[in-house]
Design an enzyme around this catalytic site. Sequence first.
Site, PDB file in Angstrom:
ATOM      1  N   SER A  82      10.078   8.646 -18.997  1.00 44.22           N
ATOM      2  CA  SER A  82      11.186   9.763 -18.654  1.00 44.22           C
ATOM      3  C   SER A  82      12.253   9.755 -19.523  1.00 44.22           C
ATOM      4  O   SER A  82      13.104  10.614 -19.817  1.00 44.22           O
ATOM      5  CB  SER A  82      11.759   9.652 -17.260  1.00 44.22           C
ATOM      6  OG  SER A  82      12.182   8.285 -16.991  1.00 44.22           O
ATOM      7  N   ASN A  83      12.372   8.469 -20.580  1.00 40.24           N
ATOM      8  CA  ASN A  83      13.390   8.220 -21.443  1.00 40.24           C
ATOM      9  C   ASN A  83      13.086   8.849 -22.679  1.00 40.24           C
ATOM     10  O   ASN A  83      12.495   8.306 -23.756  1.00 40.24           O
ATOM     11  CB  ASN A  83      13.891   6.881 -21.551  1.00 40.24           C
ATOM     12  CG  ASN A  83      15.105   6.607 -22.300  1.00 40.24           C
ATOM     13  OD1 ASN A  83      15.476   7.121 -22.946  1.00 40.24           O
ATOM     14  ND2 ASN A  83      15.775   5.232 -22.062  1.00 40.24           N
TER      15      ASN A  83
ATOM     16  N   ASP B 238       3.132   4.198  -1.634  1.00 40.49           N
ATOM     17  CA  ASP B 238       3.162   4.569  -3.085  1.00 40.49           C
ATOM     18  C   ASP B 238       4.655   4.948  -3.329  1.00 40.49           C
ATOM     19  O   ASP B 238       5.289   4.832  -4.369  1.00 40.49           O
ATOM     20  CB  ASP B 238       2.158   5.933  -3.064  1.00 40.49           C
ATOM     21  CG  ASP B 238       0.926   5.375  -3.089  1.00 40.49           C
ATOM     22  OD1 ASP B 238       0.599   4.595  -3.622  1.00 40.49           O
ATOM     23  OD2 ASP B 238       0.107   6.163  -2.367  1.00 40.49           O
TER      24      ASP B 238
ATOM     25  N   GLY C  12      21.255   3.750 -18.667  1.00 40.87           N
ATOM     26  CA  GLY C  12      21.839   5.215 -18.630  1.00 40.87           C
ATOM     27  C   GLY C  12      22.788   5.428 -17.284  1.00 40.87           C
ATOM     28  O   GLY C  12      23.231   6.369 -17.262  1.00 40.87           O
ATOM     29  N   HIS C  13      23.243   4.424 -16.899  1.00 38.61           N
ATOM     30  CA  HIS C  13      24.313   4.462 -15.819  1.00 38.61           C
ATOM     31  C   HIS C  13      25.541   3.763 -16.531  1.00 38.61           C
ATOM     32  O   HIS C  13      25.416   2.814 -16.917  1.00 38.61           O
ATOM     33  CB  HIS C  13      23.780   3.810 -14.512  1.00 38.61           C
ATOM     34  CG  HIS C  13      22.527   4.402 -13.909  1.00 38.61           C
ATOM     35  ND1 HIS C  13      22.604   5.348 -13.155  1.00 38.61           N
ATOM     36  CD2 HIS C  13      21.240   4.177 -14.098  1.00 38.61           C
ATOM     37  CE1 HIS C  13      21.222   5.582 -12.498  1.00 38.61           C
ATOM     38  NE2 HIS C  13      20.541   4.952 -13.388  1.00 38.61           N
TER      39      HIS C  13
ATOM     40  N   HIS D 148      17.544  -1.931 -25.636  1.00 37.75           N
ATOM     41  CA  HIS D 148      17.640  -0.956 -24.178  1.00 37.75           C
ATOM     42  C   HIS D 148      18.956  -0.977 -23.699  1.00 37.75           C
ATOM     43  O   HIS D 148      19.681  -2.121 -23.917  1.00 37.75           O
ATOM     44  CB  HIS D 148      16.587  -1.729 -23.031  1.00 37.75           C
ATOM     45  CG  HIS D 148      16.897  -0.985 -21.748  1.00 37.75           C
ATOM     46  ND1 HIS D 148      16.479   0.458 -21.696  1.00 37.75           N
ATOM     47  CD2 HIS D 148      17.452  -1.338 -20.646  1.00 37.75           C
ATOM     48  CE1 HIS D 148      16.547   0.734 -20.484  1.00 37.75           C
ATOM     49  NE2 HIS D 148      17.185  -0.263 -19.705  1.00 37.75           N
TER      50      HIS D 148
ATOM     51  N   ASP E 141      28.059   8.334  -8.883  1.00 39.17           N
ATOM     52  CA  ASP E 141      26.779   7.216  -9.097  1.00 39.17           C
ATOM     53  C   ASP E 141      27.410   5.882  -9.144  1.00 39.17           C
ATOM     54  O   ASP E 141      28.383   5.500 -10.159  1.00 39.17           O
ATOM     55  CB  ASP E 141      26.263   7.580 -10.502  1.00 39.17           C
ATOM     56  CG  ASP E 141      25.152   6.645 -10.978  1.00 39.17           C
ATOM     57  OD1 ASP E 141      24.800   5.755 -10.067  1.00 39.17           O
ATOM     58  OD2 ASP E 141      25.009   6.564 -12.345  1.00 39.17           O
TER      59      ASP E 141
ATOM     60  N   GLY F 119       0.760  -1.343   0.046  1.00 37.35           N
ATOM     61  CA  GLY F 119       0.154  -0.038  -0.085  1.00 37.35           C
ATOM     62  C   GLY F 119       0.739   1.434  -0.135  1.00 37.35           C
ATOM     63  O   GLY F 119       0.167   2.408   0.023  1.00 37.35           O
TER      64      GLY F 119
END
Length: 561
Positions: A237-238, A54, A371-372, A368, A199, A52
């Site tokens: 978002s890509n 989010d 992005g890292h 695919h 990162d 439950g």
Amino acid sequence: MPTKLKIKSNEVAVYALGGLGEIGKNCYGVEYKDEIIIIDAGVMFPGDDLLGIDYIIPDYNYIIENQDRIKGVVITHGHEDHIGGIPWLLKQVNLPIYAGPLSLALIRGKLEEHGLLRDAKLFEINVDSVLKFGGDMWVDFFRTTHSIPEPVAVAIHTPEGVIVETGDFKFDFTPVGEPADLHKMARLGEEGVLLLMSDSTNAEIPIFSNSEKVVGANIINIFERIEGRIIFASFASNMFRLQQAIDGAVKTGRKVVVFGRSMEKSIVNGLELGYIHAPAGTIIDPSEVSKVPSEKLVIMCTGSQGEPMAALSRIANGMHRHITLQTGDTVVFSSNAIPGNTSGVNRLINTIAEAGAEVIYGKMNNIHTSGHGGQQEQKLMLRLIKPKFFMPIHGEYRMLKIHAGLAQDTGVLKENCFIHENGDVLALTRDTARLADHFRADDIYVDGNDIGGIGNAVLHDRHELSEDGIVIAVANVDIAKKKIVAGPDLLSRGFIYMRESGDLIRSGQRVLFNAIRTALNEEGINEAGVARAMRDALGPFLYRETEREPLVVPMVMSPDK
């Protein structure tokens, strides 16, 4: 009283409110004397164990207590794990936000939904921006490469040295967007960087990540082989990937329709800001879908992570108002499952296959790429920046540890590498670094619009409900006369089928009756004490009989109620 860190007057403090030991929830602070600069304010998505919930956001108490010293929140890029917490932060303290045009567009959309846009203090930046706040610290930026336009790394200049935070990055030498600014990175390295925060997401991957150009070419090749409808699922978002799908549609003479609120917003923002290009008439309205032949249509939608309410799941389950799966469809997943989402994605793929559609999935088809950056890219960043001290960020503990090892391989001294936890405070001077302090940096659970109202007790109850159901025990008791007026009765949901469990129910009622009688003989007993006795007696009884532990909810009523 605001929390004050145990640091010396000449030390720079660096800490994470989120992002260490985890993927997501990125939020970092750099502090010198009376100035604080915050980098990013992201969310983390819950695993299956957080029923439950989010979102998970950082505990912002330290920021709130020290808000008068905070000069601003600078944003590295527009992904949810870097901007998703901004509405929850601004609900508690209204800080200035500095972000690129696309990130600002995404942030504005979030703040508008939460009714916060009117009072928000939003400032647009770019890679050439310099932020000066009138004190000892100032900020500039350099361009990196990621899976969304406008990613930047942040360089915070202090009297003791430069602190660099990379944001999410990879080194893509044939990028779809602007290339990373290698020259500025190298110049910073030559001038001297005190601390690099970098990162760590793909620290376990030993090679370079694939270029987006390779992915774009493979998407077109796949589109050319497909005869029926194409349903293309990706991260909303890509934006580069969305453009590649549109390019594939144009190349193969197909129209494009977009489903999913977040993807629709990304397309609108991308078109307005010039990151997405489509010939007039390529993108059609959902109402026109029925007029387009199957072999001439690409459906772009959200739901690549198996989210139950996303567009692809609703299409697969026959719940979408415009589209249903049909034989001859091909669903293209231009994504990989995020850790924790694998089972949901697999269930969705099975549902799609059962409906007669073909599935083309992710990395195995080179449609695919992350992005890292992998290890080679992380080492390249270290070689370019040449930091004296190193603090790996944005990764689970094993990733941080591997990344620290890579730093040592590139020449950073072992004693100059710091693997920290959220809330740990690294105190720096131009010559020294030490773990100086720690403040509370817990996870805060967001359930709907409720921030922090969901604690471990509530989550424990939800787990019990999900696994063994609930049993409600009701009794009408006259406390003053020490008498059971009616009951006790048992109700069950998700535990037993009442009609077939008469013996168990009658035995449970006897257990409750005896427990209540015993409790009523106690001196000073009240309704809460009777309820506690009911729960303490019924729970062990049900476990002995069934080896299951439902949530037991006792309800004690009095005759005058």
